[in-house]
Design an enzyme around this catalytic site. Structure first.
Site, mmCIF file in Angstrom:
data_model
loop_
_atom_site.group_PDB
_atom_site.id
_atom_site.type_symbol
_atom_site.label_atom_id
_atom_site.label_comp_id
_atom_site.label_asym_id
_atom_site.label_seq_id
_atom_site.Cartn_x
_atom_site.Cartn_y
_atom_site.Cartn_z
ATOM 1 N N GLU A 167 10.214 -1.281 -4.539
ATOM 2 C CA GLU A 167 10.755 -0.122 -5.220
ATOM 3 C C GLU A 167 12.266 -0.359 -4.738
ATOM 4 O O GLU A 167 13.369 -0.094 -5.214
ATOM 5 C CB GLU A 167 10.483 1.183 -4.404
ATOM 6 N N GLU A 175 0.173 2.384 -2.753
ATOM 7 C CA GLU A 175 0.201 3.828 -2.372
ATOM 8 C C GLU A 175 -1.485 4.270 -2.806
ATOM 9 O O GLU A 175 -2.061 4.958 -2.208
ATOM 10 C CB GLU A 175 1.017 4.706 -3.199
#
Ligand code: 1HE
Length: 268
Positions: free
Chosen positions: A142, A122
């Site tokens: 994740e 990110e």
């Protein structure tokens, strides 16, 4: 607006201003593989909020040690045992930092080595240019950790690789590396070695552009992606009105007219 950035005020980011106006910003938590805790996020907000006003011409963003960034500090997150509302606010600060990067108007070139995973991807996807080497790998773990992205991957990673590839990365723990990572859009440049040297050379090249032009490139394009085509075209005309009539551009146009400016040629 004159603003100063004092490297001594930063603990988790190593800030190294250079004479050519390029600043090297290194996430400096190698003992945690540069995992991002709230304090580091606040330093990113601070730096990228001020960079343009402090005269930063471009940025090389790197990670200390062998890995770029391992994403969310999972140990801190585990220990904090936050309420949902509190983690929402944590994520909003990540968005503040990464939006300041993407929309801040200062070119950010990410030098990516080793793991670029989870929140690390990110962070990388908020840069304007990504450079990788053979050590670099990209993933969104994740899914396997019982988590979900919270730092903008659903917007920026999906934008880079497309919705289907991002879903596959998260469901399957798929890891991209090598030329395939370039081919799917995770990086624009791949070098055999010296990823930092390549990122620095690109940052220096970007720094030669006029600051107002770089501001438009590194904010307007992202803003326009969020608009309807009709509104984006209108906004583009307004931005071009400001940028294409700036006084310093006249010198560059004159140099083209008198044939002293470089012509566009194909390069190897
Ligand atoms: C960490 C972290 C971390 C390492 N938070 N401490 N991110 C992940 O799921 C990635 C988790 N990390 C890893 O998979 C690996 O650590 C790496 C591939 C990045 C590096 O492997 P390696 O073998 O070089 O290092 P290591 O032995 O696993 O870790 C070295 C130390 O760094 C160790 O601490 P130590 O005290 O035992 O020495 C690790 O605990 C520490 N470390 N990664 C905290 N991430 C806004 S939502 C965002 C959602 C996410 O980002 S989810 C996180 C995804």
């Amino acid at each position: 607006m004159a603003v100063t950035l004092d490297p001594a005020q930063f603990e988790n980011l190593l800030l190294e201003p250079r004479d050519d106006g390029v600043w090297v910003v290194t996430v400096n938590r190698p003992h945690k593989r540069n995992a991002l805790d709230p304090a580091t996020i606040e330093e990113l907000v601070e730096f990228f909020s001020k960079a343009r006003f402090a005269g930063v011409k471009s940025v090389v963003l790197a990670g200390a040690g062998d890995h770029f960034c391992a994403g969310l500090d999972l140990i801190e997150h585990h220990d904090a045992d936050r309420a949902p509302e509190d983690f929402m606010h944590v994520c909003l600060r990540w968005h503040e930092a990464f939006n300041k990067m993407e929309y801040g108007g200062v070119p950010v070139i990410a030098a990516l080595q080793g793991a670029v995973v989870g929140g690390g991807l990110e962070l990388a996807s908020s840069a304007h240019v990504r450079v990788m080497d053979d050590s670099t790998y990209f993933a969104l773990p994740e899914g396997q950790r019982g988590l979900f992205t919270g730092g903008g991957a659903t917007i920026r990673v999906a934008d880079l690789v497309g919705k289907a590839r991002m879903i596959d990365m998260m469901l399957m723990g798929r890891v991209y590396h090598g030329q395939e990572a370039v081919d799917v859009g995770l990086a624009q440049y791949k070098v055999d070695n010296d990823v930092f040297g390549k990122a620095l050379a690109l940052a220096q090249r970007a720094a030669e552009n006029l600051p107002l032009t770089n501001f438009a490139i590194c904010s307007a394009i992202s803003h326009m992606q969020n608009m309807s085509a009709l509104d984006a075209a209108y906004a583009e005309a307004v931005v071009a009105g400001v940028v294409n009539t700036q006084a310093p551009a006249r010198e560059r146009l004159a140099a083209f007219a008198d044939k002293s400016a470089a012509r566009v040629r194909k390069t190897d």
